[in-house]
Design an enzyme around this catalytic site. Structure first.
Site, PDB file in Angstrom:
ATOM      1  N   CYS A   1     -15.070   4.849 -28.827  1.00 55.60           N
ATOM      2  CA  CYS A   1     -15.270   3.406 -28.897  1.00 55.60           C
ATOM      3  C   CYS A   1     -15.097   2.711 -27.546  1.00 55.60           C
ATOM      4  O   CYS A   1     -15.511   1.566 -27.370  1.00 55.60           O
ATOM      5  CB  CYS A   1     -14.327   2.788 -29.919  1.00 55.60           C
ATOM      6  SG  CYS A   1     -14.487   3.506 -31.574  1.00 55.60           S
TER       7      CYS A   1
ATOM      8  N   HIS B   1     -14.058  -4.682 -28.449  1.00 56.56           N
ATOM      9  CA  HIS B   1     -14.579  -3.675 -29.366  1.00 56.56           C
ATOM     10  C   HIS B   1     -14.367  -4.171 -30.791  1.00 56.56           C
ATOM     11  O   HIS B   1     -13.278  -4.624 -31.152  1.00 56.56           O
ATOM     12  CB  HIS B   1     -13.860  -2.346 -29.138  1.00 56.56           C
ATOM     13  CG  HIS B   1     -14.092  -1.334 -30.215  1.00 56.56           C
ATOM     14  ND1 HIS B   1     -15.357  -1.021 -30.677  1.00 56.56           N
ATOM     15  CD2 HIS B   1     -13.232  -0.585 -30.943  1.00 56.56           C
ATOM     16  CE1 HIS B   1     -15.253  -0.115 -31.632  1.00 56.56           C
ATOM     17  NE2 HIS B   1     -13.981   0.163 -31.814  1.00 56.56           N
TER      18      HIS B   1
ATOM     19  N   ASN C   1     -17.594  -1.242 -37.555  1.00 56.21           N
ATOM     20  CA  ASN C   1     -17.250  -0.618 -36.278  1.00 56.21           C
ATOM     21  C   ASN C   1     -18.396   0.302 -35.876  1.00 56.21           C
ATOM     22  O   ASN C   1     -18.602   1.347 -36.482  1.00 56.21           O
ATOM     23  CB  ASN C   1     -15.942   0.163 -36.436  1.00 56.21           C
ATOM     24  CG  ASN C   1     -15.493   0.836 -35.148  1.00 56.21           C
ATOM     25  OD1 ASN C   1     -16.250   0.942 -34.186  1.00 56.21           O
ATOM     26  ND2 ASN C   1     -14.262   1.312 -35.139  1.00 56.21           N
TER      27      ASN C   1
END
Length: 328
Positions: A122, A255, A285
Protein backbone atom coordinates in the site's frame (compact mmCIF):
# COMPACT_ATOMS: atom_id res chain seq x y z
CA UNK A 1 19.52 26.31 -11.62
CA UNK A 2 17.84 23.60 -9.54
CA UNK A 3 15.99 20.76 -11.25
CA UNK A 4 12.69 19.52 -9.86
CA UNK A 5 10.04 16.99 -10.78
CA UNK A 6 6.47 18.24 -11.12
CA UNK A 7 3.12 16.51 -11.56
CA UNK A 8 1.76 17.60 -14.95
CA UNK A 9 -1.05 15.08 -15.37
CA UNK A 10 -3.16 12.68 -13.33
CA UNK A 11 -5.47 9.83 -14.30
CA UNK A 12 -7.39 6.98 -12.74
CA UNK A 13 -9.60 4.06 -13.62
CA UNK A 14 -12.04 1.84 -11.75
CA UNK A 15 -13.42 -1.37 -13.25
CA UNK A 16 -17.15 -0.97 -13.97
CA UNK A 17 -18.39 -3.68 -11.59
CA UNK A 18 -19.35 -1.90 -8.36
CA UNK A 19 -19.98 -4.05 -5.29
CA UNK A 20 -21.84 -2.45 -2.39
CA UNK A 21 -21.69 -3.74 1.17
CA UNK A 22 -25.23 -5.08 0.70
CA UNK A 23 -24.10 -6.98 -2.41
CA UNK A 24 -21.13 -8.44 -0.57
CA UNK A 25 -23.17 -9.32 2.52
CA UNK A 26 -25.66 -11.22 0.35
CA UNK A 27 -22.82 -13.08 -1.36
CA UNK A 28 -21.26 -14.04 1.96
CA UNK A 29 -24.62 -15.04 3.45
CA UNK A 30 -24.89 -17.75 0.78
CA UNK A 31 -21.74 -19.24 2.32
CA UNK A 32 -23.08 -18.94 5.86
CA UNK A 33 -20.88 -15.96 6.72
CA UNK A 34 -22.62 -13.12 8.52
CA UNK A 35 -21.79 -9.46 7.88
CA UNK A 36 -23.71 -6.27 7.14
CA UNK A 37 -23.36 -2.78 5.75
CA UNK A 38 -23.45 -1.39 9.29
CA UNK A 39 -20.70 -3.76 10.47
CA UNK A 40 -18.39 -2.90 7.55
CA UNK A 41 -18.99 0.86 7.65
CA UNK A 42 -18.52 1.09 11.43
CA UNK A 43 -15.12 -0.61 11.25
CA UNK A 44 -13.70 0.85 8.06
CA UNK A 45 -15.89 3.57 6.55
CA UNK A 46 -16.22 1.48 3.38
CA UNK A 47 -19.60 1.38 1.63
CA UNK A 48 -18.60 -0.01 -1.77
CA UNK A 49 -15.71 -1.13 -3.91
CA UNK A 50 -15.02 -2.15 -7.52
CA UNK A 51 -13.97 -5.61 -8.67
CA UNK A 52 -12.39 -6.41 -12.01
CA UNK A 53 -14.09 -8.98 -14.22
CA UNK A 54 -12.49 -12.34 -14.89
CA UNK A 55 -9.55 -11.96 -17.26
CA UNK A 56 -8.97 -8.28 -16.50
CA UNK A 57 -5.50 -7.77 -15.04
CA UNK A 58 -3.59 -5.02 -13.27
CA UNK A 59 -2.00 -3.96 -16.56
CA UNK A 60 -5.43 -3.41 -18.12
CA UNK A 61 -6.48 -1.07 -15.32
CA UNK A 62 -3.07 0.63 -15.39
CA UNK A 63 -3.26 1.32 -19.12
CA UNK A 64 -6.61 3.09 -18.78
CA UNK A 65 -5.34 5.26 -15.89
CA UNK A 66 -2.11 5.98 -17.79
CA UNK A 67 -3.98 7.07 -20.93
CA UNK A 68 -5.96 9.57 -18.88
CA UNK A 69 -2.83 10.90 -17.17
CA UNK A 70 -1.05 11.25 -20.53
CA UNK A 71 -4.05 13.06 -21.98
CA UNK A 72 -4.12 15.44 -19.01
CA UNK A 73 -0.40 16.09 -19.48
CA UNK A 74 -0.81 16.64 -23.21
CA UNK A 75 1.73 13.93 -24.05
CA UNK A 76 1.92 11.03 -26.46
CA UNK A 77 2.98 7.65 -25.03
CA UNK A 78 6.37 7.67 -26.79
CA UNK A 79 7.28 10.92 -25.01
CA UNK A 80 7.54 8.95 -21.76
CA UNK A 81 11.13 7.96 -20.97
CA UNK A 82 10.60 5.90 -17.80
CA UNK A 83 7.74 3.82 -16.36
CA UNK A 84 7.63 2.99 -12.65
CA UNK A 85 4.70 0.85 -11.59
CA UNK A 86 3.66 -0.04 -8.05
CA UNK A 87 1.64 -3.24 -7.67
CA UNK A 88 1.26 -6.21 -5.36
CA UNK A 89 -0.91 -8.05 -7.88
CA UNK A 90 1.27 -8.35 -10.99
CA UNK A 91 -0.04 -9.91 -14.17
CA UNK A 92 2.38 -12.83 -14.00
CA UNK A 93 3.12 -15.39 -11.30
CA UNK A 94 6.60 -14.61 -9.99
CA UNK A 95 6.27 -11.02 -11.12
CA UNK A 96 7.99 -11.29 -14.47
CA UNK A 97 7.88 -9.99 -17.00
CA UNK A 98 7.16 -6.91 -14.94
CA UNK A 99 3.69 -5.50 -15.27
CA UNK A 100 5.33 -2.18 -16.15
CA UNK A 101 6.75 -3.83 -19.28
CA UNK A 102 3.31 -5.21 -20.12
CA UNK A 103 1.85 -1.71 -19.73
CA UNK A 104 4.62 -0.33 -21.95
CA UNK A 105 3.64 -2.80 -24.68
CA UNK A 106 -0.09 -2.14 -24.33
CA UNK A 107 0.48 1.63 -24.52
CA UNK A 108 2.48 1.14 -27.71
CA UNK A 109 5.65 2.70 -26.30
CA UNK A 110 8.49 1.57 -28.55
CA UNK A 111 11.24 4.04 -27.62
CA UNK A 112 13.06 1.51 -25.42
CA UNK A 113 12.52 3.42 -22.18
CA UNK A 114 13.16 1.49 -18.95
CA UNK A 115 10.14 0.08 -17.16
CA UNK A 116 9.98 -1.76 -13.86
CA UNK A 117 7.71 -2.69 -10.95
CA UNK A 118 7.99 -1.59 -7.32
CA UNK A 119 6.68 -3.77 -4.49
CA UNK A 120 5.85 -1.97 -1.26
CA UNK A 121 2.17 -2.95 -1.08
CA UNK A 122 0.00 0.00 0.00
CA UNK A 123 3.05 2.30 0.23
CA UNK A 124 4.02 1.36 -3.30
CA UNK A 125 2.91 4.60 -4.92
CA UNK A 126 4.97 6.69 -2.46
CA UNK A 127 7.98 4.47 -3.19
CA UNK A 128 7.43 4.75 -6.96
CA UNK A 129 7.05 8.53 -6.80
CA UNK A 130 10.24 8.85 -4.76
CA UNK A 131 12.18 6.75 -7.26
CA UNK A 132 10.84 8.76 -10.20
CA UNK A 133 11.56 12.05 -8.45
CA UNK A 134 15.18 11.07 -7.84
CA UNK A 135 15.68 9.92 -11.43
CA UNK A 136 14.42 13.27 -12.68
CA UNK A 137 16.46 15.34 -10.21
CA UNK A 138 19.56 13.37 -11.24
CA UNK A 139 18.95 14.38 -14.84
CA UNK A 140 18.48 10.80 -16.03
CA UNK A 141 14.86 11.16 -17.19
CA UNK A 142 12.49 14.00 -18.10
CA UNK A 143 9.00 12.49 -18.46
CA UNK A 144 8.10 9.66 -16.09
CA UNK A 145 4.88 7.69 -15.91
CA UNK A 146 4.19 6.56 -12.34
CA UNK A 147 1.35 4.07 -11.85
CA UNK A 148 -0.32 2.26 -8.96
CA UNK A 149 -2.62 -0.58 -10.03
CA UNK A 150 -4.16 -3.54 -8.24
CA UNK A 151 -6.62 -6.41 -8.62
CA UNK A 152 -6.75 -7.32 -4.95
CA UNK A 153 -10.02 -9.17 -5.46
CA UNK A 154 -7.88 -12.03 -6.83
CA UNK A 155 -6.11 -12.58 -3.49
CA UNK A 156 -9.06 -12.17 -1.13
CA UNK A 157 -10.35 -15.08 0.91
CA UNK A 158 -14.13 -14.75 0.79
CA UNK A 159 -14.39 -17.05 3.78
CA UNK A 160 -12.70 -14.38 5.91
CA UNK A 161 -15.05 -11.47 6.48
CA UNK A 162 -12.36 -9.47 8.32
CA UNK A 163 -10.36 -8.99 5.10
CA UNK A 164 -12.56 -9.63 2.08
CA UNK A 165 -14.79 -6.62 2.81
CA UNK A 166 -11.90 -4.14 2.89
CA UNK A 167 -10.25 -4.25 -0.52
CA UNK A 168 -11.05 -3.27 -4.08
CA UNK A 169 -9.51 -3.02 -7.53
CA UNK A 170 -8.40 0.08 -9.44
CA UNK A 171 -5.54 2.10 -10.87
CA UNK A 172 -4.17 5.61 -10.68
CA UNK A 173 -1.34 7.32 -12.53
CA UNK A 174 0.60 10.55 -12.68
CA UNK A 175 3.03 11.99 -15.18
CA UNK A 176 6.08 13.60 -13.59
CA UNK A 177 8.06 16.07 -15.66
CA UNK A 178 11.42 17.75 -15.17
CA UNK A 179 10.77 21.36 -14.19
CA UNK A 180 12.56 24.50 -13.06
CA UNK A 181 9.66 25.12 -10.67
CA UNK A 182 9.34 23.24 -7.37
CA UNK A 183 6.95 20.29 -7.62
CA UNK A 184 7.90 17.35 -5.43
CA UNK A 185 9.11 19.22 -2.34
CA UNK A 186 10.13 16.26 -0.18
CA UNK A 187 9.82 12.50 0.13
CA UNK A 188 10.50 10.15 3.01
CA UNK A 189 10.37 6.33 3.02
CA UNK A 190 10.65 3.66 5.70
CA UNK A 191 10.39 -0.09 6.18
CA UNK A 192 10.58 -2.48 9.13
CA UNK A 193 10.70 -6.13 8.13
CA UNK A 194 10.19 -7.25 11.72
CA UNK A 195 6.48 -6.73 11.11
CA UNK A 196 6.35 -8.57 7.78
CA UNK A 197 3.85 -11.18 8.95
CA UNK A 198 1.04 -8.88 10.10
CA UNK A 199 -0.02 -8.20 6.49
CA UNK A 200 1.10 -10.63 3.83
CA UNK A 201 0.31 -13.32 1.28
CA UNK A 202 2.17 -16.30 2.79
CA UNK A 203 2.24 -18.60 -0.24
CA UNK A 204 5.53 -19.36 -2.02
CA UNK A 205 6.35 -20.79 -5.47
CA UNK A 206 7.76 -24.30 -5.28
CA UNK A 207 8.36 -26.69 -8.15
CA UNK A 208 6.11 -24.72 -10.46
CA UNK A 209 3.27 -24.85 -7.92
CA UNK A 210 2.06 -22.70 -5.06
CA UNK A 211 3.16 -23.81 -1.61
CA UNK A 212 0.82 -22.48 1.06
CA UNK A 213 -1.97 -19.93 0.68
CA UNK A 214 -2.29 -17.33 -2.07
CA UNK A 215 -4.80 -15.37 0.02
CA UNK A 216 -4.07 -12.14 1.87
CA UNK A 217 -3.86 -12.47 5.66
CA UNK A 218 -3.87 -9.57 8.07
CA UNK A 219 -3.65 -8.90 11.79
CA UNK A 220 -6.01 -5.95 11.70
CA UNK A 221 -5.32 -4.64 15.21
CA UNK A 222 -1.56 -4.75 14.74
CA UNK A 223 -1.78 -2.99 11.38
CA UNK A 224 -4.09 -0.32 12.81
CA UNK A 225 -1.76 0.35 15.74
CA UNK A 226 1.34 0.66 13.58
CA UNK A 227 -0.37 2.76 10.93
CA UNK A 228 -1.62 5.33 13.41
CA UNK A 229 1.83 5.64 14.99
CA UNK A 230 3.91 6.03 11.82
CA UNK A 231 1.77 8.16 9.49
CA UNK A 232 1.92 11.33 11.56
CA UNK A 233 5.68 10.93 12.04
CA UNK A 234 6.51 10.43 8.37
CA UNK A 235 4.36 13.42 7.39
CA UNK A 236 6.28 15.62 9.81
CA UNK A 237 9.56 14.24 8.47
CA UNK A 238 8.63 15.26 4.94
CA UNK A 239 7.49 18.68 6.12
CA UNK A 240 10.78 19.19 7.99
CA UNK A 241 12.80 18.31 4.88
CA UNK A 242 10.81 20.93 2.94
CA UNK A 243 11.14 23.52 5.71
CA UNK A 244 7.37 23.65 6.19
CA UNK A 245 4.80 22.90 8.84
CA UNK A 246 1.38 21.30 8.61
CA UNK A 247 -0.42 24.66 8.62
CA UNK A 248 0.92 25.17 5.10
CA UNK A 249 -0.78 22.05 3.77
CA UNK A 250 -3.80 22.56 1.54
CA UNK A 251 -4.67 18.88 1.25
CA UNK A 252 -3.92 15.53 2.83
CA UNK A 253 -4.26 12.61 0.42
CA UNK A 254 -3.64 9.54 2.57
CA UNK A 255 -3.67 5.88 1.65
CA UNK A 256 -7.35 4.93 1.65
CA UNK A 257 -7.38 1.93 4.01
CA UNK A 258 -9.56 2.82 6.96
CA UNK A 259 -11.34 6.08 7.61
CA UNK A 260 -10.52 5.93 11.33
CA UNK A 261 -6.77 5.77 10.60
CA UNK A 262 -7.12 8.65 8.15
CA UNK A 263 -9.10 10.80 10.59
CA UNK A 264 -6.58 10.12 13.35
CA UNK A 265 -3.70 11.21 11.11
CA UNK A 266 -5.45 14.41 10.05
CA UNK A 267 -6.23 15.25 13.67
CA UNK A 268 -2.64 14.69 14.76
CA UNK A 269 -1.45 16.98 11.96
CA UNK A 270 -3.91 19.64 13.08
CA UNK A 271 -5.79 19.52 9.80
CA UNK A 272 -9.59 19.90 9.54
CA UNK A 273 -11.33 16.92 7.99
CA UNK A 274 -12.37 19.17 5.10
CA UNK A 275 -8.73 19.22 3.98
CA UNK A 276 -8.52 15.44 3.67
CA UNK A 277 -9.45 13.67 0.43
CA UNK A 278 -11.59 10.60 1.19
CA UNK A 279 -12.46 7.95 -1.40
CA UNK A 280 -12.25 4.83 0.77
CA UNK A 281 -16.03 4.91 1.22
CA UNK A 282 -16.58 4.21 -2.49
CA UNK A 283 -13.32 2.52 -3.54
CA UNK A 284 -12.35 0.41 -0.53
CA UNK A 285 -8.63 -0.18 -0.03
CA UNK A 286 -7.03 -0.35 -3.47
CA UNK A 287 -3.50 -0.68 -2.07
CA UNK A 288 -0.89 1.01 -4.31
CA UNK A 289 -3.68 2.52 -6.42
CA UNK A 290 -5.44 4.31 -3.58
CA UNK A 291 -3.37 7.50 -3.39
CA UNK A 292 -3.28 8.26 -7.14
CA UNK A 293 -6.99 7.37 -7.43
CA UNK A 294 -7.86 9.86 -4.68
CA UNK A 295 -5.46 12.48 -6.06
CA UNK A 296 -6.93 12.27 -9.54
CA UNK A 297 -10.50 12.49 -8.25
CA UNK A 298 -9.72 15.64 -6.26
CA UNK A 299 -7.83 17.20 -9.18
CA UNK A 300 -10.64 16.52 -11.62
CA UNK A 301 -13.42 17.78 -9.36
CA UNK A 302 -11.50 21.02 -8.82
CA UNK A 303 -10.61 20.67 -5.16
CA UNK A 304 -6.86 20.33 -5.73
CA UNK A 305 -5.60 23.26 -7.78
CA UNK A 306 -2.25 24.42 -9.18
CA UNK A 307 0.03 25.93 -6.56
CA UNK A 308 -1.49 24.04 -3.64
CA UNK A 309 0.57 21.90 -1.25
CA UNK A 310 -0.50 18.26 -1.05
CA UNK A 311 0.74 15.63 1.39
CA UNK A 312 0.43 12.07 0.10
CA UNK A 313 1.26 9.25 2.50
CA UNK A 314 0.80 5.52 2.79
CA UNK A 315 1.43 2.53 4.99
CA UNK A 316 1.41 -1.12 3.97
CA UNK A 317 2.77 -4.63 4.22
CA UNK A 318 6.45 -5.14 4.62
CA UNK A 319 5.98 -3.26 6.94
CA UNK A 320 6.42 -0.08 4.84
CA UNK A 321 5.41 3.54 5.12
CA UNK A 322 6.24 6.80 3.39
CA UNK A 323 5.20 10.31 2.39
CA UNK A 324 5.44 12.56 -0.65
CA UNK A 325 4.94 16.31 -0.30
CA UNK A 326 4.10 18.00 -3.59
CA UNK A 327 3.25 21.46 -4.86
CA UNK A 328 0.75 21.05 -7.66
Amino acid sequence: MSLYSKIIGTGSYLPPRRITNHDLAAQLAEKGIETSDEWIVSRSGIAARHFADTGVQSSDLAVEAAKRALDAAGLQPDEIDLIVMATSTPDHFGGFPSTACVVQRKLGITNGCPAFDVQAVCTGFAYAMTIADNFIKAGAHKKVLVIGAEVFSRILNFDDRTTCVLFGDGAGAVVLSASNEPGILATRLHADGRHSEILCVPGKPSGGMLEGSAFLVMDGQAVFKLAVSVLEKVAHEALEIAGMDSSQLDWLVPHQANVRIMQSTAKKLGLPMEKMVVTVDQHGNTSAASIPLALDQAVRDGRIRPGQNVMMEGVGGGFTWGAVLARM
